[in-house]
Design an enzyme around this catalytic site. Structure first.
Site, PDB file in Angstrom:
ATOM      1  N   ASP A  12       0.829  -1.203   0.000  1.00  0.00           N
ATOM      2  CA  ASP A  12       0.000   0.000   0.000  1.00  0.00           C
ATOM      3  C   ASP A  12       0.866   1.256   0.000  1.00  0.00           C
ATOM      4  O   ASP A  12       1.958   1.267   0.578  1.00  0.00           O
ATOM      5  CB  ASP A  12      -0.903  -0.021   1.240  1.00  0.00           C
ATOM      6  CG  ASP A  12      -2.049   0.970   1.113  1.00  0.00           C
ATOM      7  OD1 ASP A  12      -2.302   1.479   0.005  1.00  0.00           O
ATOM      8  OD2 ASP A  12      -2.693   1.245   2.140  1.00  0.00           O
ATOM      9  N   ASN A  60     -10.397  -3.190  -6.578  1.00  0.00           N
ATOM     10  CA  ASN A  60      -9.652  -2.200  -7.358  1.00  0.00           C
ATOM     11  C   ASN A  60     -10.339  -1.822  -8.681  1.00  0.00           C
ATOM     12  O   ASN A  60     -10.029  -0.793  -9.270  1.00  0.00           O
ATOM     13  CB  ASN A  60      -8.211  -2.663  -7.639  1.00  0.00           C
ATOM     14  CG  ASN A  60      -7.289  -2.542  -6.440  1.00  0.00           C
ATOM     15  OD1 ASN A  60      -6.301  -3.258  -6.315  1.00  0.00           O
ATOM     16  ND2 ASN A  60      -7.610  -1.628  -5.516  1.00  0.00           N
TER      17      ASN A  60
HETATM   18  C1  FPP Z   1      -1.928   0.183  -3.323  1.00  0.00           C
HETATM   19  O1  FPP Z   1      -1.487   1.503  -3.369  1.00  0.00           O
HETATM   20  C2  FPP Z   1      -1.395  -0.584  -4.426  1.00  0.00           C
HETATM   21  C3  FPP Z   1      -2.118  -1.136  -5.437  1.00  0.00           C
HETATM   22  C4  FPP Z   1      -3.568  -1.003  -5.556  1.00  0.00           C
HETATM   23  C5  FPP Z   1      -1.479  -1.871  -6.519  1.00  0.00           C
HETATM   24  C6  FPP Z   1      -0.211  -2.567  -6.141  1.00  0.00           C
HETATM   25  C7  FPP Z   1       0.521  -2.868  -7.360  1.00  0.00           C
HETATM   26  C8  FPP Z   1       1.855  -2.861  -7.502  1.00  0.00           C
HETATM   27  C9  FPP Z   1       2.828  -2.625  -6.425  1.00  0.00           C
HETATM   28  C10 FPP Z   1       2.439  -3.107  -8.815  1.00  0.00           C
HETATM   29  C11 FPP Z   1       2.415  -4.546  -9.168  1.00  0.00           C
HETATM   30  C12 FPP Z   1       1.187  -4.743  -9.935  1.00  0.00           C
HETATM   31  C13 FPP Z   1       1.088  -5.057 -11.196  1.00  0.00           C
HETATM   32  C14 FPP Z   1      -0.157  -4.703 -11.873  1.00  0.00           C
HETATM   33  C15 FPP Z   1       2.174  -5.735 -11.957  1.00  0.00           C
HETATM   34  P1  FPP Z   1      -2.581   2.648  -3.362  1.00  0.00           P
HETATM   35  O2  FPP Z   1      -2.804   3.049  -4.772  1.00  0.00           O
HETATM   36  O3  FPP Z   1      -3.791   2.197  -2.616  1.00  0.00           O
HETATM   37  O4  FPP Z   1      -1.834   3.765  -2.592  1.00  0.00           O
HETATM   38  P2  FPP Z   1      -2.477   4.906  -1.678  1.00  0.00           P
HETATM   39  O5  FPP Z   1      -3.069   4.212  -0.483  1.00  0.00           O
HETATM   40  O6  FPP Z   1      -1.310   5.740  -1.334  1.00  0.00           O
HETATM   41  O7  FPP Z   1      -3.497   5.625  -2.517  1.00  0.00           O
END
Ligand code: FPP
Length: 220
Positions: A12, A60
Site C-alpha cells: 500500500d 480495485n
Molecule cells: C496500493 O497503493 C497498491 C495497489 C492497488 C497496486 C499494487 C501494485 C503494484 C505494487 C504493482 C504490481 C502490480 C502489477 C499490476 C504488476 P494505493 O494506490 O492504494 O496507494 P495509496 O493508499 O497511497 O493511494
C-alpha cells in the site's frame, strides 16, 4: 534469527508516493513494480521461500478508469519484461485470483509465465490479481460442494487458491494503514501481522529487515 518461510504483503502507498511528487498515480504503481523486484531479491537472500503479494484486489475495479487501465498496462509490461529475468534468477511465479474477469491476453500471459517458471525452486512469488479473501473462501466452498463432499476445514483448505504454498507466517502491510482489506482472510488466521509506515515504493531492504526482526522477536 527465526525467518518466516512465507511472507504475504499488502503493498500500500503507491498513490501517496506519486502524489508527494506531483506525479500521476500510475507512476506510483510503476515504482511499486521496482519495489517488488527488490523485495523478491531481498526475501530470497534472507531465506524466505514464498512471497505472496496483493497486486490487484477485487475492489480495485472501482478505481478511476484511467488508473485501472494503467494497472493493466503495467501488468502487461511486467509480463513481457519481468518474467524472463525472474525465471533466470530461479523465481517460480504463480498468479492467484479470479481469472474470469481479466482479458484473454492477460490470461495467456499468466499461463505462459507459470509454465516457464514452474520448475524453479529459489523462491515462489504468488501475484494475487483480481483476488479477494471472501472470493477465495466462496470459490473453495463451491469446488468442495461440486465434488459432493462435506464442507470441512480440511476440504476448504485443499481448495483455497494458495493451497500450493500453505499459510503465511508473516503478513506485512505498508503505507501506515492497519487493515487486512480482504486479503488472505482464511490463510492469515495465525499469521504474525507487521505494519510499516513506509509507502510501498520506499519499502527497501532495510525496511524488510526491520519487519523480519519484529517477526523474530515475536517468535522468541
Ligand atoms: C496500493 O497503493 C497498491 C495497489 C492497488 C497496486 C499494487 C501494485 C503494484 C505494487 C504493482 C504490481 C502490480 C502489477 C499490476 C504488476 P494505493 O494506490 O492504494 O496507494 P495509496 O493508499 O497511497 O493511494
Amino acid at each position: 534469527m527465526s525467518i518466516p518461510q512465507h511472507i504475504a504483503v499488502v503493498m500500500d502507498g503507491n498513490g501517496r508516493w506519486a502524489r508527494q511528487r506531483y506525479l500521476p498515480r500510475v507512476a506510483g504503481h510503476r515504482q511499486g513494480v521496482e519495489s517488488l523486484r527488490r523485495c523478491v531479491r531481498a526475501c530470497e537472500a534472507s531465506g524466505v521461500k514464498v512471497l505472496t503479494v496483493f497486486a490487484f484486489s477485487s475492489e480495485n475495479w472501482n478505481r478511476p478508469e484511467e488508473e485501472v487501465s494503467g494497472l493493466m498496462d503495467l501488468l502487461i509490461t511486467a509480463l513481457s519484461g519481468e518474467v524472463k529475468p525472474s525465471h533466470e534468477s530461479g523465481v517460480k511465479i504463480c498468479f492467484v485470483g479470479d481469472r474470469s474477469r481479466v482479458s484473454e491476453r492477460v490470461r495467456a500471459g499468466f499461463t505462459k509465465a507459470e509454465k516457464l517458471t514452474e520448475g524453479n525452486q529459489k523462491i515462489t512469488l504468488n501475484v494475487c490479481f483480481n483476488y479477494g479473501g471472501r472470493w477465495d473462501i466462496a470459490q473453495a466452498a463451491r469446488k468442495v460442494a461440486a465434488q459432493g463432499k462435506e464442507i470441512t476445514e480440511e476440504a476448504l483448505e485443499a481448495e483455497m487458491a494458495t493451497a500450493h504454498v500453505g499459510d503465511p507466517d508473516l503478513l506485512i502491510r505498508t503505507g501506515g494503514e492497519y487493515r487486512i482489506s480482504n486479503f488472505l482472510l482464511w490463510q492469515c488466521a495465525y499469521s504474525e501481522l507487521v505494519f510499516s509506515d513506509k509507502l510501498w515504493p520506499d519499502f527497501d531492504e532495510a525496511a524488510l529487515d526491520t519487519a523480519l526482526e519484529e517477526y523474530a522477536q515475536r517468535e522468541r
